[in-house]
Design a protein around this motif. Structure first.
Motif, PDB file in Angstrom:
ATOM      1  N   ASN A  14      58.546  55.923  36.149  1.00  0.00           N
ATOM      2  CA  ASN A  14      59.257  54.990  35.276  1.00  0.00           C
ATOM      3  C   ASN A  14      60.661  55.459  34.905  1.00  0.00           C
ATOM      4  O   ASN A  14      61.427  54.707  34.301  1.00  0.00           O
ATOM      5  N   SER A  15      61.018  56.695  35.285  1.00  0.00           N
ATOM      6  CA  SER A  15      62.324  57.237  34.917  1.00  0.00           C
ATOM      7  C   SER A  15      63.255  57.495  36.096  1.00  0.00           C
ATOM      8  O   SER A  15      64.471  57.395  35.943  1.00  0.00           O
TER       9      SER A  15
ATOM     10  N   ASN B 246      66.913  51.208  34.328  1.00  0.00           N
ATOM     11  CA  ASN B 246      65.555  51.585  34.720  1.00  0.00           C
ATOM     12  C   ASN B 246      65.580  52.826  35.604  1.00  0.00           C
ATOM     13  O   ASN B 246      66.575  53.550  35.646  1.00  0.00           O
ATOM     14  N   ASN B 247      64.504  53.067  36.331  1.00  0.00           N
ATOM     15  CA  ASN B 247      64.405  54.269  37.155  1.00  0.00           C
ATOM     16  C   ASN B 247      65.446  54.306  38.272  1.00  0.00           C
ATOM     17  O   ASN B 247      66.046  55.356  38.539  1.00  0.00           O
ATOM     18  N   VAL B 248      65.653  53.190  38.941  1.00  0.00           N
ATOM     19  CA  VAL B 248      66.638  53.124  40.021  1.00  0.00           C
ATOM     20  C   VAL B 248      68.031  53.385  39.461  1.00  0.00           C
ATOM     21  O   VAL B 248      68.808  54.175  40.014  1.00  0.00           O
ATOM     22  N   PHE B 249      68.353  52.736  38.359  1.00  0.00           N
ATOM     23  CA  PHE B 249      69.653  52.932  37.733  1.00  0.00           C
ATOM     24  C   PHE B 249      69.853  54.388  37.327  1.00  0.00           C
ATOM     25  O   PHE B 249      70.914  54.975  37.562  1.00  0.00           O
ATOM     26  N   ASN B 250      68.831  54.985  36.720  1.00  0.00           N
ATOM     27  CA  ASN B 250      68.947  56.383  36.289  1.00  0.00           C
ATOM     28  C   ASN B 250      69.252  57.314  37.457  1.00  0.00           C
ATOM     29  O   ASN B 250      70.092  58.207  37.353  1.00  0.00           O
ATOM     30  N   SER B 251      68.566  57.106  38.571  1.00  0.00           N
ATOM     31  CA  SER B 251      68.804  57.981  39.721  1.00  0.00           C
ATOM     32  C   SER B 251      70.162  57.715  40.364  1.00  0.00           C
ATOM     33  O   SER B 251      70.794  58.640  40.887  1.00  0.00           O
TER      34      SER B 251
ATOM     35  N   ALA C  62      62.434  58.139  30.374  1.00  0.00           N
ATOM     36  CA  ALA C  62      62.499  59.452  29.714  1.00  0.00           C
ATOM     37  C   ALA C  62      63.931  59.934  29.508  1.00  0.00           C
ATOM     38  O   ALA C  62      64.141  61.015  28.974  1.00  0.00           O
ATOM     39  N   CYS C  63      64.919  59.149  29.916  1.00  0.00           N
ATOM     40  CA  CYS C  63      66.315  59.564  29.822  1.00  0.00           C
ATOM     41  C   CYS C  63      66.896  59.160  28.474  1.00  0.00           C
ATOM     42  O   CYS C  63      66.918  57.974  28.137  1.00  0.00           O
ATOM     43  N   ASP C  64      67.371  60.151  27.712  1.00  0.00           N
ATOM     44  CA  ASP C  64      67.941  59.848  26.397  1.00  0.00           C
ATOM     45  C   ASP C  64      69.452  59.660  26.512  1.00  0.00           C
ATOM     46  O   ASP C  64      70.033  59.712  27.601  1.00  0.00           O
ATOM     47  N   ALA C  65      70.105  59.444  25.370  1.00  0.00           N
ATOM     48  CA  ALA C  65      71.533  59.143  25.363  1.00  0.00           C
ATOM     49  C   ALA C  65      72.365  60.251  25.994  1.00  0.00           C
ATOM     50  O   ALA C  65      73.389  59.984  26.639  1.00  0.00           O
ATOM     51  N   SER C  66      71.936  61.501  25.846  1.00  0.00           N
ATOM     52  CA  SER C  66      72.708  62.618  26.393  1.00  0.00           C
ATOM     53  C   SER C  66      72.794  62.561  27.921  1.00  0.00           C
ATOM     54  O   SER C  66      73.794  63.001  28.508  1.00  0.00           O
ATOM     55  N   PHE C  67      71.765  62.040  28.556  1.00  0.00           N
ATOM     56  CA  PHE C  67      71.762  61.896  30.018  1.00  0.00           C
ATOM     57  C   PHE C  67      72.954  61.054  30.465  1.00  0.00           C
ATOM     58  O   PHE C  67      73.694  61.429  31.384  1.00  0.00           O
TER      59      PHE C  67
END
Length: 310
Positions: free
Chosen positions: A123-124, A155-160, A184-189
């Protein structure tokens, strides 16, 4: 031993080497046809899959290895103590790929495996999808130095994608994400990625005219499903689906939204035509989208080879 849960423990140079290897494997598959001879891949699916299953299983076969597949519901991961189950699986195979629902489960595998482990999606993060996207960009533009606008859910794709562009320090990803999924990605990511200059977070409250001005300046437009695929046709999520669709329909990639743009369109599939993307835009860009999907196999072959040979 190295795992691929995301891109955190990989340098830009290492990721470049994986992409170069993937390009060579695609160009000359016979050269690598026995490179993983005798190696055994275990694939585990808690989430539904078409591309991840086919790309990994055909990929390991093309490299001379074999695979053993299980669906989560058919395993004792649903019944027993998971760490001992993980360690048992490792006694039988050389490498593991799991497509799991929660990032916490992926991290649990990562801490306890004794053979290389690949996150096939949680999911991340979705690292293998983004390596395929990068491979496709390199083939179509000659380098990673592109402007890419992602429109849709954070979402997960965007995060990666964010993690990849920030790590590589080539090209720029722009994010227009009115919808934020639980990851699981917070603002600092995101703040750390912004600091590199290779991620620009657009204001989701901007006018549609302003959004369209960004569209006209891009090389690649990227979208993904707004609702997790396992919930899309679930009657229990009908109200949530209706709420999300009502909010997100103005951001559909359609001919009006893309007017004046010369960008190619990416979608990691499966697509929900008439929602995040129109049928007309699919028809015009299906070759690009299928190139993305095919490149999953080549990118994942390079990942498996790299993790097993180092």
């Amino acid at each position: 031993m190295k795992n691929m849960l995301n891109f955190k423990n990989f340098t830009a140079e290492e990721l470049s080497e994986i992409l170069a290897l993937a390009l060579d494997m695609k160009k000359d598959p016979a050269k690598y046809s026995e490179s993983l001879k005798g190696k055994k891949l275990y694939t585990l699916f808690e989430k539904t899959s078409t591309r991840t299953f086919l790309s990994f299983t055909t990929g390991i076969t093309e490299l001379g290895g074999s695979y053993f597949n299980q669906v989560w519901e058919d395993t004792n991961f649903t019944l027993g103590e998971p760490v001992s189950e993980i360690k048992y699986v490792c006694r039988n195979v050389d490498i593991i790929m799991a497509r799991l629902v929660k990032n916490e489960t992926v991290e649990l595998f990562g801490r306890n495996v004794t053979v290389p482990f690949i996150n096939g999606c949680d999911n991340s993060y979705h690292p293998c999808q983004i390596l395929a996207d990068a491979l496709t960009i390199m083939e179509k533009f000659g380098s990673l130095n592109v402007k890419l606008l992602y429109v849709g859910a954070k979402n997960n794709v965007f995060n990666s994608l964010v993690e990849f562009f920030a790590k590589m320090k080539q090209g720029t990803i722009y994010g227009l994400t009115p919808l934020v999924n639980d990851t699981a990605c917070d603002a600092s990511f995101y703040e750390e990625a912004k600091a590199t200059g290779h991620y620009v977070e657009l204001d989701p409250t901007m006018s549609m005219d302003e959004a369209k001005s960004y569209v006209k300046d891009m090389d690649v437009l990227y979208t993904d499903t707004w609702l997790d695929m396992e919930f899309f046709n679930d009657p229990a999520y009908a109200m949530k689906k209706e709420e999300i669709m009502g909010k997100m329909m103005p951001y559909q990639l359609n001919d009006e939204f893309l007017a004046g743009s010369k960008a190619i369109v990416f979608h990691d599939m499966p697509m929900h035509q008439g929602f995040e993307i129109s049928q007309s835009v699919i028809d015009k860009n299906l070759t690009h989208i299928l190139d993305q999907a095919e490149n999953r196999r080549h990118a994942e072959k390079a990942v498996m080879y790299t993790l097993l040979k180092k």
